[in-house]
Every structure is written in C-alpha cells, then in structure tokens.
Design a protein around this motif. Sequence first.
Motif, PDB file in Angstrom:
ATOM      1  N   ILE A 148       2.714   7.404  -2.510  1.00 49.03           N
ATOM      2  CA  ILE A 148       1.264   7.339  -2.659  1.00 49.03           C
ATOM      3  C   ILE A 148       0.779   6.252  -1.720  1.00 49.03           C
ATOM      4  O   ILE A 148       1.217   5.103  -1.789  1.00 49.03           O
ATOM      5  N   HIS A 167      -2.134   3.996  -0.357  1.00 42.25           N
ATOM      6  CA  HIS A 167      -3.415   3.462  -0.790  1.00 42.25           C
ATOM      7  C   HIS A 167      -4.157   2.874   0.409  1.00 42.25           C
ATOM      8  O   HIS A 167      -3.834   1.785   0.889  1.00 42.25           O
ATOM      9  N   THR A 168      -5.123   3.628   0.921  1.00 40.08           N
ATOM     10  CA  THR A 168      -5.953   3.141   2.020  1.00 40.08           C
ATOM     11  C   THR A 168      -7.257   2.583   1.440  1.00 40.08           C
ATOM     12  O   THR A 168      -7.486   2.637   0.227  1.00 40.08           O
ATOM     13  N   TYR A 183      -7.086  11.289  -6.353  1.00 39.86           N
ATOM     14  CA  TYR A 183      -6.122  11.252  -5.266  1.00 39.86           C
ATOM     15  C   TYR A 183      -6.365  12.434  -4.316  1.00 39.86           C
ATOM     16  O   TYR A 183      -6.840  13.490  -4.718  1.00 39.86           O
ATOM     17  N   GLY A 234       0.781  -1.226   0.000  1.00 37.43           N
ATOM     18  CA  GLY A 234       0.000   0.000   0.000  1.00 37.43           C
ATOM     19  C   GLY A 234       0.812   1.274   0.000  1.00 37.43           C
ATOM     20  O   GLY A 234       0.237   2.375   0.007  1.00 37.43           O
ATOM     21  N   HIS A 278      -9.251   6.023   0.330  1.00 29.04           N
ATOM     22  CA  HIS A 278      -8.631   6.992  -0.577  1.00 29.04           C
ATOM     23  C   HIS A 278      -7.182   6.612  -0.866  1.00 29.04           C
ATOM     24  O   HIS A 278      -6.579   5.810  -0.150  1.00 29.04           O
ATOM     25  N   SER A 279      -6.649   7.220  -1.915  1.00 23.56           N
ATOM     26  CA  SER A 279      -5.205   7.197  -2.160  1.00 23.56           C
ATOM     27  C   SER A 279      -4.676   8.598  -1.886  1.00 23.56           C
ATOM     28  O   SER A 279      -5.151   9.579  -2.476  1.00 23.56           O
TER      29      SER A 279
END
Length: 278
Positions: free
Chosen positions: A192, A194-195, A244, A175, A198-199
């Motif tokens: 970046i 990544h959750t 994003y 992630g 959201h990113s």
Amino acid sequence: MKLIPVSAGNFHCDGGALFGAIPKVLWNKVYPCDENNFTKLNLLCLLVETGDRKILIETGIGNHYPEKHFKNMGVTSVTEMVSSLKEKGYSTEDITDVFFTHLHWDHCTGAVKTVDGKLELVFPNATMWSSKTQWEHAKISNPRERAAYHRPILDFLMESGKLQLIEKEGELFPGFEIRMFNGHTPGQMLPILHTKKHSFIYTSDLVPTAANIPMLWISAYDLDPAQVMEEKEKFLKEAAKKNYVLFFEHDYYTECATVQETEKGVQLKEKLSLAELL
C-alpha cells in the motif's frame, strides 16, 4: 513519492481459469475473450521513487522459457520492461530495490536474464524482497502450483545474496506499507503506497482485474478459494471505507479503480488512469 507504471508486456490465460466458477455468459460481458477463450492480461510493474530509493514492484517474465511456452501463454515481449524503464528515463542500474508480491513465474523471473546459457541479474544494484512464507512455500508447493515456480531462477536470486526475506507486515520504507495474504499462495505481499493525495494498493493476484472485484469472482489459480474470498472481502471493505485506489497488475483494460460498499457487497465505483490521480 512518484509512481510510474512500467510495462513488462502482455500474456493471456483461459477465461475460465481467470474467473473460476463464474459462467462465461457473465464474465465475458465485462472481460472479453477471443475465439480460443483466451483473455488478455497485462504485466504492469510499478516504479516507486521515494527519497533516494527507486523501488520496482514486480519484473515480468524474462527470457528463460522455450518459444513454445511463450506462444502457449501469449507472451508478447520479454524485453519490454527494460525498454519501458528507459522510456521513462531510468536504467536498470538505477533501481535500488525490487519487490516481489510473490514468486510465481509471471511476477519475478524477469529480474534475471539468460545470456549465452548463463543467468545474470537484470538489476545489479538492487536489493530484492520476498516474504519468507512465500520463499519457504515455493520449495515445497504442490503438484498443481509447482509449475508456477522457476526453481533455477529462484535459487540464483538467493545465491546472489541480493534476496531478502520479510517475515511480518508493516512499513518496509517510508510510505510503503506491506500486507500479507495467503489464499492465492501463502505469503503473497501487497504494497500500500501512501502518497500525499491517495493511498494506492498494488493488487497483484488478490484482485487480478477490475472484473475480479466481486467476492465470488476469483481465479481458478487460487490455492485456497474460501480464504481468498474472505481476504478479498475484508480488504475491499477497508479499501471502500478509506477510499484506496486499486492499481491492477494484470488488467489489460483498466489501470486503476476505486470501490464502494453496496447492498450486494463491495463493487466497482470508478475506473481511472494513474496519470489522472497524480
């Protein structure tokens, strides 16, 4: 994945330096300055807790500089990062990794502290990460940028055996994706994150503040202005398309923002706080 903002204090810079060729009559409407033309800037680190890792992005300034330097640069605190971590329930020993977007003084020298004239690691259990391109560039640099590198600190980090050099883009941790940008300084790495919802992109000095989102609004500190504009435009188009969230390291007034494509290029869409997004 948990994202926790960690303050390392504030500093300032000349508004003309922050916005380059953009006239003051324009930038001062969206990012104010004081009577000396100084604009307030944040030193906002980001703690990423994922799996068994606690990754701190950036470390602020540290206590290595003379008082005159702190005064000239408007530095408000050299200990706030550690106290901010404690307020969030973490100790310096908890940090497993420290990620430097690049090696300029305001981004990495807080990983080391000066105690009785000797250097010590602030995060004794952490592996530290920089791009190999940035490390090699920092050794040669150029007269305009050289003052941004604190050579004794950088050498100490390497000699500690804790600093690892990254050579390519990709996923560093699950992630946690890395992109390389070279216009501000060669080998700047932006993560970046990544959750599930959201990113998030930690913008570092590619987009220092929300006011720097327009393509031409770039900093005078960028080594290659044309390349910065090209990199920024391409990435912000991607950010608009993929929605994003930009997380600003240096914006004193805005923590996060989204962007959108318009007839006039990519522009600010919405200002947000990290808390309302998680």
